[in-house]
Structures are given as structure tokens and as C-alpha cells.
Design an enzyme around this catalytic site. Structure first.
Site, PDB file in Angstrom:
ATOM      1  N   ASP A 124      41.968   4.797 -19.571  1.00  0.00           N
ATOM      2  CA  ASP A 124      42.126   5.291 -18.169  1.00  0.00           C
ATOM      3  C   ASP A 124      43.452   6.275 -18.367  1.00  0.00           C
ATOM      4  OD1 ASP A 124      44.133   3.497 -18.642  1.00  0.00           O
ATOM      5  OD2 ASP A 124      44.115   2.497 -16.903  1.00  0.00           O
ATOM      6  N   CYS A 127      46.041   3.638 -21.739  1.00  0.00           N
ATOM      7  CA  CYS A 127      45.742   2.688 -22.676  1.00  0.00           C
ATOM      8  C   CYS A 127      46.775   2.237 -23.768  1.00  0.00           C
ATOM      9  CB  CYS A 127      44.312   2.751 -23.379  1.00  0.00           C
ATOM     10  SG  CYS A 127      44.310   4.362 -24.503  1.00  0.00           S
ATOM     11  N   ILE A 233      41.148   8.292 -29.936  1.00  0.00           N
ATOM     12  CA  ILE A 233      41.621   8.563 -28.638  1.00  0.00           C
ATOM     13  C   ILE A 233      42.027   7.391 -27.832  1.00  0.00           C
ATOM     14  CG2 ILE A 233      40.191  10.832 -28.472  1.00  0.00           C
ATOM     15  CD1 ILE A 233      38.066   8.989 -27.067  1.00  0.00           C
ATOM     16  N   HIS A 234      41.804   6.196 -28.362  1.00  0.00           N
ATOM     17  CA  HIS A 234      41.953   5.081 -27.491  1.00  0.00           C
ATOM     18  C   HIS A 234      42.634   4.119 -28.211  1.00  0.00           C
ATOM     19  CE1 HIS A 234      40.892   2.010 -24.172  1.00  0.00           C
ATOM     20  NE2 HIS A 234      40.900   1.343 -25.417  1.00  0.00           N
ATOM     21  N   HIS A 309      46.459  23.801 -18.343  1.00  0.00           N
ATOM     22  CA  HIS A 309      45.480  22.897 -18.107  1.00  0.00           C
ATOM     23  C   HIS A 309      45.444  21.626 -19.218  1.00  0.00           C
ATOM     24  CE1 HIS A 309      42.624  26.257 -16.103  1.00  0.00           C
ATOM     25  NE2 HIS A 309      43.713  26.050 -15.626  1.00  0.00           N
TER      26      HIS A 309
END
Length: 315
Positions: A124, A127, A233-234, A309
């Protein structure tokens, strides 16, 4: 060249060091040479650890890899073992132990040996913060801890603009503090380093793609160590727990416990073999603001710099 072995028992693993002495200064085992046969080594290990030759699993290197020692007549010089190496010996549970002549019927026993495992937290954007909170609080999962952890990091950074300058953060101190408080930003190496100093604890991040350990706070003299596993990424926390038990999991370890690092690398290597990682240089992304397609972390950074962004989704 003689090989002298020392035995250290930690949890379920047996560690044997080549050319080492026991703490009291005496050698625990002598007599092996590179001309010795494999069976002699296995006999010595059985003598030292109590693990029968038939069920010994012998590993070497980092990440640990199995040694095929089926040929008992082969010589040690034919294997990648050299003085100063560490052998990790484990009992293979799936192999039957040799039966003695006298059979004794025993009651079924419950295995209460703890194992190192991954505790999965939500993906989310927070992490990293959820994982660090979990391990530092002794296994307490709080899905709402993200804003608190982000705020803590922002306060630390704001309080020391000299140490946390634009050169370190990649943006001004003020911009970073605003950025890290947002719930759509990801934590990484900078945040791990800050949390390591705050908790006075070595934080080891085990990468499943490279099977590498990055140790934050390694040279700070901390006595505590915690472990995270990272797939590109996690982040998830690693803990030692007894399967199917209510016994509380262990999340904080000693910095002298190198066996726990070997176990963490085994987990990472298993995840790598199952391709449980994301190649951040090649994975496909989409900017969720303008819907531009991107490839890899580098393009995402450049797009964020040009447009402002920062909300990306994996395709």
C-alpha cells in the site's frame, strides 16, 4: 594442509569453521587434510554434531549451496572447500534415520523448532514503514502506522538540514519532508538508514533478485539486528516463529548471529528461483496522473522530475 573444525550450535543449524579454535583456545577436532576422503569428514561431523552421516545436509558459501558428498571415497580436494570457509550442516528431515538394533517406541513429539519466515504486509506504498514498525514492536501489526512513521522521518530530517541536504535527499529538505508525509510515496534506502539510526539497530535488507544483504548501521556498533526481505518494489519483515503455535515470534536478533543471515539468504535464494521479484530496470509502469507508459525505475524518475507526477502503477 590440516583442517581444524570448531562446532557452534545455533537453533537447528550446526556451524563448522575451518582453521578455527574454540573459545577456550583448544581445538575441538583435528586430523583432516585435503587428501582425506569425504566419508572421514562426514564421520567427524557425526561425531561432533550427532547428526548421522545418512541424513547430513552440508552447505557452503553465501548464499549457501548444497555439497554433493554421495561419493564417500572422493577426496576433499575435489570439492570447493578451502581453509577459512564455513560449512553449515543441517539434518535432512525427509530422509529416514538409520535404525539401531534395538527399536524403542516413542510417543509422537511436537516440533517446536522456530523457523525464519516472511510476514506479509499490504502493498500500500507504506510497506517499508509497516514492516519496520512490526519488527521493532516485537511482531505487532498496525495497518495505520504509516503516517506516524512518515512523520517521524520528516521530523528527523527537518531537525538536521545540514546532514539531510539536497545532495543527500535529491530534493530540498523542505520538499522532502512534505514528500515523505504523503501516502502515495515509497520508502527506500534513505528511510531505512534514518530508521536504523533512530532505533539504534542494524537493519538488514535481503534482496530476492540479487540474493544480497544490505546492512544499514553495520559499522555503528549496534547490538540488535532486524531483517527485511525486498523484491524490488515491496518490503516484508522476517521473523523466527514456531509453525502452528501461539508462541510469540522473534523479530529482533543479535548482531553476532550470522546464522540468521545465512537463513535469510536461503529464503531470498528460494524466492529468486521462483522468480518472486520485480526487475525495477525492466518492469512496465503507467503514470496514474497522465497515463504515460514507462519502463523501469529510471524512466519513472525522469518522468517525475519533468512533470511532478509521482503516482505510478505497475502494468
Amino acid at each position: 594442509m590440516k583442517l581444524t573444525l570448531i562446532y557452534i550450535e545455533l537453533d537447528r543449524y550446526m556451524m563448522l569453521r575451518l582453521r578455527c579454535k574454540a573459545k577456550n583456545g583448544t581445538h575441538l577436532m583435528q586430523g583432516l587434510t585435503h587428501q582425506s576422503c569425504v566419508q572421514e569428514l562426514k564421520d567427524k561431523i557425526e561425531e561432533l554434531t550427532g547428526i548421522p552421516c545418512e541424513v547430513q545436509k552440508i552447505m557452503v558459501g553465501y548464499p549457501p549451496s548444497n555439497l554433493d558428498l554421495c561419493n564417500g571415497e572422493a577426496h576433499l580436494k575435489d570439492y570447493p572447500i578451502k581453509s577459512g570457509d564455513t560449512l553449515i550442516v543441517e539434518e535432512e528431515k525427509n530422509k529416514p534415520k538409520p535404525q539401531s538394533q534395538t527399536t524403542v517406541t516413542k510417543r509422537p513429539s511436537i516440533d517446536l523448532s522456530p523457523v525464519l519466515e516472511r510476514y506479509v504486509v499490504p502493498a500500500d506504498n507504506s510497506c517499508l514503514f509497516t514492516s519496520v514498525y512490526y519488527i521493532m514492536e516485537g511482531g505487532v501489526y498496525d495497518p495505520g502506522c504509516g503516517p506516524e512513521m512518515r512523520g517521524l522521518i520528516a521530523e528527523i530530517v527537518a531537525s538536521n538540514p545540514t546532514a539531510y541536504s539536497e545532495a543527500v535527499l535529491g530534493k530540498t529538505n523542505e520538499d522532502y519532508c512534505s514528500w515523505i508525509r504523503r501516502d502515495d510515496t515509497w520508502g527506500g534506502a534513505i528511510e531505512v538508514s534514518i530508521l536504523s539510526k533512530f532505533y539504534q539497530c542494524e537493519i538488514c535488507v535481503v534482496d530476492t533478485q540479487t540474493v544480497r544483504v544490505d546492512r544499514f548501521g553495520e559499522d555503528a556498533g549496534y547490538t540488535k539486528r532486524v531483517l527485511l526481505i525486498y523484491d524490488g518494489i515491496h518490503y516484508d519483515p522476517l521473523q523466527k516463529a514456531v509453525p502452528n503455535s501461539d508462541i510469540p515470534a522473534q523479530t529482533v536478533f543479535s548482531t553476532t548471529d550470522d546464522i540468521i543471515l545465512a537463513q535469510a539468504l536461503e529464503l531470498a535464494d528460494e524466492a529468486r528461483r521462483k522468480r518472486q521479484y520485480t526487475d525495477v530496470n525492466r518492469f512496465a509502469l503507467r503514470c496514474m496522473v497522465c497515463q504515460t507508459g514507462l519502463v523501469g525505475q529510471k524512466e519513472a524518475r525522469e518522468h517525475a522530475k519533468e512533470t511532478g507526477h509521482t503516482n505510478f502503477g505497475e502494468v
